[in-house]
Design a protein around this motif. Structure first.
Motif: not given
Length: 176
Positions: A47-74
């Motif tokens: 389980e991870v908290r969903l901090l934010g979600v928004r549309a970008q074209g037909n894709m989503l941009l999401i932000k998850l708790e504990g993912v604070a930088d590009m390396d964690a996202a990658r």
């Protein structure tokens, strides 16, 4: 019926603050935004908290708790996240596709069993149900009130009133 359904699949990073670009596997950002948490596995673990979600074209941009930088996202690229069905409410008369697949399709008047709902497609204004009969033939059924009278996922039945010819000849995939 599953308790956790696919929400999105991470395809790449977005920016340097841990935001991720994701392919939506649900109804989109408004639907996913109602979820406050996601899960890393279809069994509800991770389980991870969903901090934010928004549309970008037909894709989503999401932000998850504990993912604070590009390396964690990658590190999450390629991962599918799931939502709990218990976390969202659907409007009356709306159902999760997963809850409908496998339902028996029966005639409202005669009680005839036409087969099992095996696929749902959305090519235009309404869904198209694929019903597979006992012989393995497939029949297409527009999911409109004129044909679909009642859907009862708990009883695993869809009651219909087909027109003549709708279930007389099956469509085979190998026909030209």
């Amino acid at each position: 019926m599953q308790n956790y359904l696919p929400a999105c699949k991470i395809v790449t990073t977005h920016g340097v603050r841990g935001e991720m670009k994701a392919l939506p596997l649900c109804d989109g950002p408004a639907f996913l935004g109602r979820c406050k948490r996601l899960f890393a596995a279809p069994d509800g673990s991770g389980e991870v908290r969903l901090l934010g979600v928004r549309a970008q074209g037909n894709m989503l941009l999401i932000k998850l708790e504990g993912v604070a930088d590009m390396d964690a996202a990658r590190a999450r690229v390629g991962r599918t996240y799931y939502f709990a069905k218990a976390d969202v409410r659907l409007p009356k008369g709306r159902y999760f596709i997963d809850d409908l697949l496998g339902c028996r399709v029966v005639d409202a008047v005669t009680g005839r069993d036409y087969g099992t709902l095996t696929a749902i497609d959305h090519p235009a204004a309404q869904d198209i149900y694929t019903v597979t009969d006992a012989q393995g033939g497939t029949h297409m059924l527009p999911a409109v009130p004129e044909f679909v009278r009642d859907i009862d996922p708990d009883a695993r039945t869809i009651t219909i009133t087909p027109i003549d010819g709708m279930f007389t000849e099956a469509v085979n995939g190998d026909q030209e």
